[in-house]
Design an enzyme around this catalytic site. Sequence first.
Site, PDB file in Angstrom:
ATOM      1  N   SER A   1      37.000  43.926  36.299  1.00  0.00           N
ATOM      2  CA  SER A   1      37.190  42.567  35.787  1.00  0.00           C
ATOM      3  C   SER A   1      36.357  42.313  34.526  1.00  0.00           C
ATOM      4  O   SER A   1      35.385  43.011  34.254  1.00  0.00           O
ATOM      5  CB  SER A   1      36.805  41.554  36.860  1.00  0.00           C
ATOM      6  OG  SER A   1      37.528  41.797  38.045  1.00  0.00           O
TER       7      SER A   1
HETATM    8  N1  SAM Z   1      35.417  44.371  42.068  1.00  0.00           N
HETATM    9  C1  SAM Z   1      35.932  45.464  41.271  1.00  0.00           C
HETATM   10  C2  SAM Z   1      34.929  45.985  40.315  1.00  0.00           C
HETATM   11  O1  SAM Z   1      33.785  45.499  40.281  1.00  0.00           O
HETATM   12  O2  SAM Z   1      35.244  46.944  39.593  1.00  0.00           O
HETATM   13  C3  SAM Z   1      37.228  45.143  40.565  1.00  0.00           C
HETATM   14  C4  SAM Z   1      38.324  44.966  41.517  1.00  0.00           C
HETATM   15  S1  SAM Z   1      39.974  45.188  40.933  1.00  0.00           S
HETATM   16  C5  SAM Z   1      40.240  43.745  39.943  1.00  0.00           C
HETATM   17  C6  SAM Z   1      40.838  44.866  42.490  1.00  0.00           C
HETATM   18  C7  SAM Z   1      40.734  45.983  43.492  1.00  0.00           C
HETATM   19  O3  SAM Z   1      41.231  45.510  44.744  1.00  0.00           O
HETATM   20  C8  SAM Z   1      41.563  47.196  43.139  1.00  0.00           C
HETATM   21  O4  SAM Z   1      40.747  48.325  43.075  1.00  0.00           O
HETATM   22  C9  SAM Z   1      42.577  47.289  44.283  1.00  0.00           C
HETATM   23  O5  SAM Z   1      42.925  48.604  44.634  1.00  0.00           O
HETATM   24  C10 SAM Z   1      41.822  46.608  45.413  1.00  0.00           C
HETATM   25  N2  SAM Z   1      42.639  46.102  46.531  1.00  0.00           N
HETATM   26  C11 SAM Z   1      43.854  45.502  46.504  1.00  0.00           C
HETATM   27  N3  SAM Z   1      44.251  45.174  47.747  1.00  0.00           N
HETATM   28  C12 SAM Z   1      43.259  45.565  48.591  1.00  0.00           C
HETATM   29  C13 SAM Z   1      43.053  45.498  50.005  1.00  0.00           C
HETATM   30  N4  SAM Z   1      43.964  44.971  50.827  1.00  0.00           N
HETATM   31  N5  SAM Z   1      41.907  45.984  50.508  1.00  0.00           N
HETATM   32  C14 SAM Z   1      40.962  46.522  49.707  1.00  0.00           C
HETATM   33  N6  SAM Z   1      41.090  46.630  48.376  1.00  0.00           N
HETATM   34  C15 SAM Z   1      42.223  46.143  47.812  1.00  0.00           C
END
Ligand code: SAM
Length: 232
Positions: free
Chosen positions: A75
């Site tokens: 993000s």
């Molecule tokens: N917090 C992260 C960072 O500091 O880099 C960025 C997160 S990114 C915007 C969103 C993440 O959520 C992705 O890596 C995606 O694979 C994960 N995601 C989506 N659905 C999910 C779920 N049901 N459980 C766990 N992770 C999930």
Amino acid sequence: YFFSKFFFVRAMSEEELYERWVRLVRQLEREGIIKSKRIKTAFLKVPRYKFVLDRYKHYAHVDEPLPIPAGQTISAPHMVAIMLEVADLKEGMNVLEIGTGSGWNAALIYELVKRDVYTIERIPELVEFAKRNLEEAGYKDKVHVILGDGTKGFPPKAPYDRIIVTAGAPKIPEPLIEQLKVGGKLIIPVGSYHLWQELYEVIKLDEKGRIKVINHGGVAFVPLIGEHGWRE
Ligand code: SAM
């Protein structure tokens, strides 16, 4: 001679990356996005360039999301700061993050609570990516990365003071309310479109699971995919 020259060049470049990072942190502070001293200190302690792919390190100080493996994103710094300000983390709080991605936000959370942080990621390649970043940045035993569907929460370490979701959900996942302490907060982007949401601060009011929702406005996250999220 060659060795020292090589070392000198590398050291310079890390210094420059950090200098640029400090400039961005100060800018976010001037803009009123970073409000608290504690969050500023955490940002200075955990620069974003340690959590991006080598080819993006020179962009880590740019206030925009960046690509990470598996088509996901790290993000934008302002977004992470906004969510952490809303989360109002205190030392000793038990926090679950959903959507580990690069591991950067989880490391920042650790700096704010100073106790073990649990974070769930559904994509195995990103679990590996985050673990590598966290280990290199010194968070190996502090941030625990779990492979799984975060829409179901993580019961073994519940109840939580805070649950921070960094992907966009179609609705508030019920298990996350169940796994909050009374008075605890869930920070989650919720919206009926895949890539457009509103940032909700959800406060659990009582044991029956009654909630109060504060809307912090429009945001854009990759979708939260899982049993209580979007279907794949
Ligand atoms: N917090 C992260 C960072 O500091 O880099 C960025 C997160 S990114 C915007 C969103 C993440 O959520 C992705 O890596 C995606 O694979 C994960 N995601 C989506 N659905 C999910 C779920 N049901 N459980 C766990 N992770 C999930």
